[in-house]
Scaffold this motif. Sequence first.
Motif, PDB file in Angstrom:
ATOM      1  N   SER A  16     -20.126 -22.854  17.929  1.00  0.00           N
ATOM      2  CA  SER A  16     -19.678 -24.252  18.481  1.00  0.00           C
ATOM      3  C   SER A  16     -20.439 -24.389  19.581  1.00  0.00           C
ATOM      4  O   SER A  16     -21.009 -23.765  20.342  1.00  0.00           O
ATOM      5  CB  SER A  16     -18.157 -24.360  18.531  1.00  0.00           C
ATOM      6  OG  SER A  16     -17.813 -23.344  19.552  1.00  0.00           O
ATOM      7  N   CYS A  17     -20.212 -25.746  20.173  1.00  0.00           N
ATOM      8  CA  CYS A  17     -20.900 -26.438  21.264  1.00  0.00           C
ATOM      9  C   CYS A  17     -19.911 -27.031  22.195  1.00  0.00           C
ATOM     10  O   CYS A  17     -18.978 -27.737  21.485  1.00  0.00           O
ATOM     11  CB  CYS A  17     -21.987 -27.124  20.659  1.00  0.00           C
ATOM     12  SG  CYS A  17     -23.424 -26.279  19.968  1.00  0.00           S
ATOM     13  N   ALA A  18     -19.893 -27.068  23.198  1.00  0.00           N
ATOM     14  CA  ALA A  18     -19.350 -27.677  24.181  1.00  0.00           C
ATOM     15  C   ALA A  18     -19.808 -28.081  25.449  1.00  0.00           C
ATOM     16  O   ALA A  18     -20.922 -27.605  25.689  1.00  0.00           O
ATOM     17  CB  ALA A  18     -17.812 -26.765  24.534  1.00  0.00           C
ATOM     18  N   TRP A  19     -19.376 -29.267  26.090  1.00  0.00           N
ATOM     19  CA  TRP A  19     -20.038 -29.631  27.350  1.00  0.00           C
ATOM     20  C   TRP A  19     -19.783 -28.563  28.547  1.00  0.00           C
ATOM     21  O   TRP A  19     -18.598 -28.003  28.692  1.00  0.00           O
ATOM     22  CB  TRP A  19     -19.413 -31.042  27.868  1.00  0.00           C
ATOM     23  CG  TRP A  19     -19.885 -32.284  27.209  1.00  0.00           C
ATOM     24  CD1 TRP A  19     -19.007 -32.998  26.379  1.00  0.00           C
ATOM     25  CD2 TRP A  19     -21.112 -32.598  26.976  1.00  0.00           C
ATOM     26  NE1 TRP A  19     -19.927 -33.909  25.708  1.00  0.00           N
ATOM     27  CE2 TRP A  19     -21.343 -33.834  26.157  1.00  0.00           C
ATOM     28  CE3 TRP A  19     -22.328 -32.212  27.639  1.00  0.00           C
ATOM     29  CZ2 TRP A  19     -22.321 -34.589  25.848  1.00  0.00           C
ATOM     30  CZ3 TRP A  19     -23.653 -33.184  27.260  1.00  0.00           C
ATOM     31  CH2 TRP A  19     -23.509 -34.067  26.435  1.00  0.00           C
ATOM     32  N   TYR A  20     -20.535 -28.340  29.440  1.00  0.00           N
ATOM     33  CA  TYR A  20     -20.452 -27.535  30.540  1.00  0.00           C
ATOM     34  C   TYR A  20     -20.942 -28.124  31.696  1.00  0.00           C
ATOM     35  O   TYR A  20     -22.063 -28.724  31.765  1.00  0.00           O
ATOM     36  CB  TYR A  20     -21.309 -26.172  30.318  1.00  0.00           C
ATOM     37  CG  TYR A  20     -21.162 -25.219  31.651  1.00  0.00           C
ATOM     38  CD1 TYR A  20     -20.056 -24.017  31.627  1.00  0.00           C
ATOM     39  CD2 TYR A  20     -22.297 -25.233  32.412  1.00  0.00           C
ATOM     40  CE1 TYR A  20     -19.849 -23.410  32.728  1.00  0.00           C
ATOM     41  CE2 TYR A  20     -22.234 -24.147  33.471  1.00  0.00           C
ATOM     42  CZ  TYR A  20     -20.992 -23.541  33.677  1.00  0.00           C
ATOM     43  OH  TYR A  20     -20.955 -22.521  34.642  1.00  0.00           O
ATOM     44  N   ARG A  21     -20.080 -27.780  32.613  1.00  0.00           N
ATOM     45  CA  ARG A  21     -20.501 -28.510  34.020  1.00  0.00           C
ATOM     46  C   ARG A  21     -20.465 -27.476  35.004  1.00  0.00           C
ATOM     47  O   ARG A  21     -19.651 -26.480  35.291  1.00  0.00           O
ATOM     48  CB  ARG A  21     -19.487 -29.488  34.275  1.00  0.00           C
ATOM     49  CG  ARG A  21     -19.839 -30.136  35.710  1.00  0.00           C
ATOM     50  CD  ARG A  21     -18.912 -31.395  36.383  1.00  0.00           C
ATOM     51  NE  ARG A  21     -19.521 -31.882  37.772  1.00  0.00           N
ATOM     52  CZ  ARG A  21     -18.917 -32.954  38.101  1.00  0.00           C
ATOM     53  NH1 ARG A  21     -18.048 -33.584  37.427  1.00  0.00           N
ATOM     54  NH2 ARG A  21     -19.298 -33.289  39.595  1.00  0.00           N
ATOM     55  N   PRO A  76     -18.824 -28.816  14.509  1.00  0.00           N
ATOM     56  CA  PRO A  76     -18.230 -28.061  15.660  1.00  0.00           C
ATOM     57  C   PRO A  76     -19.429 -27.955  16.605  1.00  0.00           C
ATOM     58  O   PRO A  76     -19.251 -27.429  17.779  1.00  0.00           O
ATOM     59  CB  PRO A  76     -17.738 -26.685  15.013  1.00  0.00           C
ATOM     60  CG  PRO A  76     -18.176 -26.679  13.639  1.00  0.00           C
ATOM     61  CD  PRO A  76     -18.253 -28.272  13.176  1.00  0.00           C
ATOM     62  N   ASP A  77     -20.781 -27.997  16.098  1.00  0.00           N
ATOM     63  CA  ASP A  77     -21.834 -27.809  17.035  1.00  0.00           C
ATOM     64  C   ASP A  77     -22.404 -29.028  17.515  1.00  0.00           C
ATOM     65  O   ASP A  77     -23.691 -29.175  17.849  1.00  0.00           O
ATOM     66  CB  ASP A  77     -23.158 -27.143  16.049  1.00  0.00           C
ATOM     67  CG  ASP A  77     -23.635 -28.117  14.909  1.00  0.00           C
ATOM     68  OD1 ASP A  77     -22.831 -29.048  14.492  1.00  0.00           O
ATOM     69  OD2 ASP A  77     -24.545 -27.875  14.351  1.00  0.00           O
ATOM     70  N   GLU A  78     -21.491 -30.045  17.623  1.00  0.00           N
ATOM     71  CA  GLU A  78     -21.724 -31.430  18.270  1.00  0.00           C
ATOM     72  C   GLU A  78     -20.772 -31.790  19.715  1.00  0.00           C
ATOM     73  O   GLU A  78     -19.871 -31.175  19.721  1.00  0.00           O
ATOM     74  CB  GLU A  78     -21.390 -32.427  17.192  1.00  0.00           C
ATOM     75  CG  GLU A  78     -21.902 -33.821  17.400  1.00  0.00           C
ATOM     76  CD  GLU A  78     -21.325 -34.762  16.206  1.00  0.00           C
ATOM     77  OE1 GLU A  78     -21.474 -35.991  16.477  1.00  0.00           O
ATOM     78  OE2 GLU A  78     -20.883 -34.081  15.338  1.00  0.00           O
ATOM     79  N   GLU A 112     -30.014 -25.962  20.074  1.00  0.00           N
ATOM     80  CA  GLU A 112     -29.627 -26.113  18.712  1.00  0.00           C
ATOM     81  C   GLU A 112     -28.125 -26.890  18.483  1.00  0.00           C
ATOM     82  O   GLU A 112     -27.766 -26.935  17.438  1.00  0.00           O
ATOM     83  CB  GLU A 112     -29.048 -24.374  18.163  1.00  0.00           C
ATOM     84  CG  GLU A 112     -30.282 -23.623  18.172  1.00  0.00           C
ATOM     85  CD  GLU A 112     -30.009 -22.297  17.529  1.00  0.00           C
ATOM     86  OE1 GLU A 112     -28.964 -21.899  17.176  1.00  0.00           O
ATOM     87  OE2 GLU A 112     -31.060 -21.392  17.684  1.00  0.00           O
ATOM     88  N   CYS A 113     -27.639 -27.421  19.573  1.00  0.00           N
ATOM     89  CA  CYS A 113     -26.534 -28.130  19.541  1.00  0.00           C
ATOM     90  C   CYS A 113     -27.174 -29.795  19.243  1.00  0.00           C
ATOM     91  O   CYS A 113     -28.209 -30.191  19.497  1.00  0.00           O
ATOM     92  CB  CYS A 113     -25.843 -28.223  20.733  1.00  0.00           C
ATOM     93  SG  CYS A 113     -25.182 -26.712  21.282  1.00  0.00           S
ATOM     94  N   LYS A 114     -26.084 -30.549  18.717  1.00  0.00           N
ATOM     95  CA  LYS A 114     -26.482 -32.045  18.541  1.00  0.00           C
ATOM     96  C   LYS A 114     -25.617 -32.886  19.821  1.00  0.00           C
ATOM     97  O   LYS A 114     -24.273 -32.522  19.424  1.00  0.00           O
ATOM     98  CB  LYS A 114     -25.913 -32.372  17.164  1.00  0.00           C
ATOM     99  CG  LYS A 114     -26.191 -33.957  16.970  1.00  0.00           C
ATOM    100  CD  LYS A 114     -25.977 -34.273  15.361  1.00  0.00           C
ATOM    101  CE  LYS A 114     -26.015 -35.749  15.073  1.00  0.00           C
ATOM    102  NZ  LYS A 114     -25.867 -36.022  13.724  1.00  0.00           N
ATOM    103  N   ILE A 115     -26.203 -33.558  20.461  1.00  0.00           N
ATOM    104  CA  ILE A 115     -25.450 -34.508  21.242  1.00  0.00           C
ATOM    105  C   ILE A 115     -25.436 -36.095  20.620  1.00  0.00           C
ATOM    106  O   ILE A 115     -26.647 -36.631  20.318  1.00  0.00           O
ATOM    107  CB  ILE A 115     -26.357 -34.552  22.421  1.00  0.00           C
ATOM    108  CG1 ILE A 115     -26.312 -33.137  22.942  1.00  0.00           C
ATOM    109  CG2 ILE A 115     -25.715 -35.622  23.675  1.00  0.00           C
ATOM    110  CD1 ILE A 115     -27.094 -33.231  24.509  1.00  0.00           C
ATOM    111  N   SER A 116     -24.199 -36.434  20.328  1.00  0.00           N
ATOM    112  CA  SER A 116     -24.048 -37.939  19.686  1.00  0.00           C
ATOM    113  C   SER A 116     -23.444 -38.785  20.654  1.00  0.00           C
ATOM    114  O   SER A 116     -22.725 -38.573  21.230  1.00  0.00           O
ATOM    115  CB  SER A 116     -23.312 -37.700  18.487  1.00  0.00           C
ATOM    116  OG  SER A 116     -23.391 -36.781  17.359  1.00  0.00           O
ATOM    117  N   ARG A 117     -24.299 -39.893  20.735  1.00  0.00           N
ATOM    118  CA  ARG A 117     -23.780 -41.172  21.636  1.00  0.00           C
ATOM    119  C   ARG A 117     -22.861 -41.708  21.090  1.00  0.00           C
ATOM    120  O   ARG A 117     -22.811 -42.116  19.885  1.00  0.00           O
ATOM    121  CB  ARG A 117     -25.099 -41.917  21.554  1.00  0.00           C
ATOM    122  CG  ARG A 117     -24.709 -42.788  22.937  1.00  0.00           C
ATOM    123  CD  ARG A 117     -26.024 -43.716  23.375  1.00  0.00           C
ATOM    124  NE  ARG A 117     -26.383 -44.610  22.111  1.00  0.00           N
ATOM    125  CZ  ARG A 117     -26.275 -45.613  21.969  1.00  0.00           C
ATOM    126  NH1 ARG A 117     -25.504 -46.488  22.574  1.00  0.00           N
ATOM    127  NH2 ARG A 117     -26.932 -46.144  20.947  1.00  0.00           N
TER     128      ARG A 117
END
Length: 220
Positions: free
Chosen positions: A200-205, A169-171, A153-158
């Motif tokens: 909201s969305c965030a990178w997770y490693r 916030p969901d990007e 449901e998140c959006k990944i923008s290059r």
Amino acid sequence: MSCPVSSFYATLILLLLWRVEQIAEACSCSPIHPQQAFCNADVVIRAKVVGRKEVDSGNDIYGNPIKRIQYEIKQLKMFKGPDKLIMTVFTAPSSAVCGVTLETNGKKEYLISGKAEGDEKMHVTLCDFIIPWESLSATQKKSLNQRYQMGCECKISRCPSIPCMITAPDECLWTDWVTEKSINGRQAKHYACIKRNDGSCAWYRGVAPPKKEFLDIEDP
């Protein structure tokens, strides 16, 4: 206008039309993060390819047969898709029209993503995420089981160039190209964009599943 001149212009127009058609038929894909490819796909599997043949797939508007490549596969695991095994993968006959070439010796394992096409079948193109299994990072392999799905449901923008920023916030901002000049950089190999409890969305490693503390953070 003389006949030779008319003939010249007619030939020129035909050549231009042919060139436009060739360009239109060329395969062009926008770079996409592996997670986005996973989310966009109907089917994502791990498989070996055991056979290949060219088949007719109907006719075009001029009545000419449409050729496709039919790969016979042995599915090893399904990460996303129907309950049934996928037995056959179809693709276009050449890379110029986004066809995919796979080794058919039954030894190399692939991650194959694409569109469902009836019972036990799928269709793939060069724009889908298709890669030898051994080329995936440990994080990518783990993310196929659940983590990628958590962020669909998140959006990944290059980010094609600096400056760039998120607009919602969901990007998640994908910066591999500007930081490493590669679309197969650290974020592609080691990160997933996860939706948190506040929306909201965030990178997770990490290889381990996200902890509750990460999911509960309010500020992305």
